[in-house]
Design an enzyme around this catalytic site. Structure first.
Site, PDB file in Angstrom:
ATOM      1  N   ASP A 141       0.778  -1.244   0.000  1.00  0.00           N
ATOM      2  CA  ASP A 141       0.000   0.000   0.000  1.00  0.00           C
ATOM      3  C   ASP A 141       0.806   1.289   0.000  1.00  0.00           C
ATOM      4  OD1 ASP A 141      -1.363  -2.218   0.802  1.00  0.00           O
ATOM      5  OD2 ASP A 141      -2.294  -1.308   2.541  1.00  0.00           O
ATOM      6  N   GLU A 155       4.899  -7.884  11.565  1.00  0.00           N
ATOM      7  CA  GLU A 155       4.412  -7.582  10.217  1.00  0.00           C
ATOM      8  C   GLU A 155       5.603  -7.327   9.274  1.00  0.00           C
ATOM      9  OE1 GLU A 155       1.847  -4.175  10.104  1.00  0.00           O
ATOM     10  OE2 GLU A 155       1.167  -4.568   8.062  1.00  0.00           O
TER      11      GLU A 155
HETATM   12  C1  9WN Z   1      -5.024  -2.143   4.100  1.00  0.00           C
HETATM   13  C2  9WN Z   1      -3.503  -7.013   6.249  1.00  0.00           C
HETATM   14  C3  9WN Z   1      -3.094  -5.955   5.232  1.00  0.00           C
HETATM   15  C4  9WN Z   1      -2.194  -6.537   4.126  1.00  0.00           C
HETATM   16  C5  9WN Z   1      -1.599  -5.449   3.256  1.00  0.00           C
HETATM   17  C6  9WN Z   1      -0.888  -4.448   4.150  1.00  0.00           C
HETATM   18  C7  9WN Z   1      -1.858  -3.869   5.175  1.00  0.00           C
HETATM   19  C8  9WN Z   1      -4.037  -2.638   5.146  1.00  0.00           C
HETATM   20  C9  9WN Z   1      -3.710  -1.489   6.082  1.00  0.00           C
HETATM   21  O1  9WN Z   1      -2.409  -4.921   5.948  1.00  0.00           O
HETATM   22  O2  9WN Z   1      -2.868  -3.148   4.476  1.00  0.00           O
HETATM   23  O3  9WN Z   1      -5.429  -3.221   3.297  1.00  0.00           O
HETATM   24  O4  9WN Z   1      -4.639  -1.016   6.758  1.00  0.00           O
HETATM   25  O5  9WN Z   1      -2.570  -1.058   6.142  1.00  0.00           O
HETATM   26  O6  9WN Z   1      -0.288  -3.440   3.409  1.00  0.00           O
HETATM   27  O7  9WN Z   1      -0.704  -6.019   2.332  1.00  0.00           O
HETATM   28  O8  9WN Z   1      -2.937  -7.400   3.346  1.00  0.00           O
HETATM   29  O9  9WN Z   1      -2.375  -7.672   6.733  1.00  0.00           O
END
Ligand code: 9WN
Length: 455
Positions: A187, A419
């Site tokens: 993201d 993470e």
């Molecule tokens: C938005 C859940 C997700 C991953 C993504 C990561 C992060 C979310 C956020 O977390 O994104 O979808 O709120 O930051 O970037 O790759 O799937 O782990």
């Protein structure tokens, strides 16, 4: 030897075999802790719902020890599928309020294809579900059960493929596009900076962020970027998530390398799945061949000898190199010479593999955007390492793949199931007790040293 689990430090003085067993048990413990019934959330507090590509990784992790559970993960996610085939990026847990934006913000029932309970987001995520389904099949010794599972999820997996080929295929080549940086899975990557910053907001969205409650703001996107994420959501909500209208808005339209490589891998997996089920595999094979050609023709930059995402709005490549430029390595679609150059770039200490530190940086150290703590702008991610390890193995770089596997397992053993990780110090960042880190550690432990050659 120290192992951090659930934030506390456990000290071990043990032999490597025992160490692996403990790491495996700890990883399974993380998945159990994040169990929310039929599926697993990415982390206890930061991400309390189901996420699309996280679920695929989690299913792969479970596939070695608990095939039934692995199947259930995929089935649970497919239950969120829209009637137009889209598998949304989030399936919300009813009553859970710790994540913003929730279902009340998305309001997806405005779209006739959305599930009637409205408990999903209105965008998708990297399509790796078919890859996971095939791995779950392969790792299950009970082939009767495994085949029944494939048969059950084949229609849903096919409709997810159809979604991209019908709704997100502007060139007719299968080179698919994304409409939000959240769809990319990476993201906050600096690749999106020019696009996000060029969004001219007609108003300032009003909202309260919740993503900085459990994770320091310095590791999350800026307020400026986050406003634009929400603005995009609201713009798409205003057109009821109609795919043509979203395209017509022209706010964020990119054909990314990583996303398309995962789509390509899914098409190849579907080709195998169709074959196993006695169905025709022509549709998937043709689509995969076309996509392979399109990636070479549109995303390969001859002058710079690298793959770059394509910005549909400007009709230009996004010339920001990050780890996602190496995705063709794990799909096996680049030449030996390109693979050799990629392996050299990945192992360059000034780029992605710092001396005395941990690879692979999500953004290279030499980049002005490099930030070792901010997510996707520098830290090491276990899913990316898992993909790169596969790529290195595919092209015969076994020593580098083995060293990256060893480093990855050491990183998690010493710093917990986080993470992401600081590439120079190894210190964990982002969410704690992160499911895909645990799941992919299980896969790496199971398959050492050569895990994916036959897929
Ligand atoms: C938005 C859940 C997700 C991953 C993504 C990561 C992060 C979310 C956020 O977390 O994104 O979808 O709120 O930051 O970037 O790759 O799937 O782990």
């Amino acid at each position: 030897m120290t192992l951090h689990v659930n934030g506390s430090m456990v000290i071990f003085f043990i032999m490597p075999e025992q160490q692996n067993t403990d790491l495996r048990e700890a990883a399974l413990g993380i998945l159990r802790e994040n169990d929310i019934g039929r599926a697993t959330k990415p982390s206890p507090n930061q991400y309390p719902h189901l996420w699309n590509w996280d679920t695929a990784f989690i299913a792969i992790g479970y596939s070695h020890s608990n095939p039934e559970r692995a199947e259930l993960e995929i089935e649970a996610l497919l239950d969120s599928q829209w009637d137009n085939g889209m598998v949304p990026h989030i399936l919300f847990t009813p009553g859970e309020t710790r994540y913003f934006p929730g279902p009340d913000v998305w309001q997806v029932t405005r779209n006739p294809f959305a599930p009637r309970n409205g408990l999903t987001s209105g965008i998708t995520q990297p399509p790796i579900l078919a890859v996971a389904a095939l791995k779950v099949f392969k790792n299950n010794p009970d082939k009767k059960q495994a085949l029944a599972f494939l048969r059950k999820c084949f229609p849903g997996l096919k409709r997810f493929i159809d979604f991209f080929l019908k709704e997100r295929n502007p060139d007719g080549t299968g080179l698919t596009y994304i409409v939000h940086s959240w769809e990319s899975g990476l993201d906050n990557s600096p690749r999106w900076d020019p696009l996000i910053q060029s969004i001219q907001m007609e108003y300032q969205p009003e909202f309260n962020r919740l993503d900085t409650v459990y994770v320091p703001a310095s590791q999350r996107p800026s307020n400026n970027d986050y406003s634009r994420y929400i603005y995009l959501l609201e713009q798409y909500r205003d057109v009821d998530y109609d795919q043509k209208a979203i395209f017509g808005k022209g706010l964020f339209l990119v054909q990314p390398v990583l996303f398309n490589c995962l789509f390509y891998w899914s098409l190849r997996s579907m080709e195998t799945i169709a074959h196993l089920l006695g169905e025709s595999s022509d549709y998937f094979r043709n689509a995969a061949n076309n996509l392979q050609q399109a990636i070479q023709e549109k995303l390969w930059n001859r002058e710079l000898q690298a793959y770059f995402d394509w910005n549909i709005i400007t009709g230009q490549p996004l010339l920001t190199e990050t780890v996602s430029s190496f995705a063709p390595l794990f799909t096996g679609i680049c030449t030996e010479e390109t693979a050799f150059n990629m392996a050299r770039r990945i192992t360059n200490p000034k780029g992605y593999w710092p001396v005395g530190g941990y690879a692979v940086c999500s953004t290279p150290i030499w980049s002005p955007s490099f930030d070792p703590e901010n997510y996707w702008r520098g830290p090491v991610w276990i899913n990316i390492n898992w993909l790169i390890i596969r790529g290195l193995q595919q092209y015969g770089f076994f020593d580098q793949a083995e060293e990256l596997t060893r480093l990855t397992l050491e990183l998690v053993t010493q710093n917990g199931f986080r993470e992401h990780y600081h590439p120079q110090t190894g210190v964990g960042g982002g969410a704690q007790r992160f499911s895909w880190t645990a799941a992919l550690v299980l896969d790496l432990l199971h398959d050492r040293p050569i895990s994916h050659l036959t897929d």
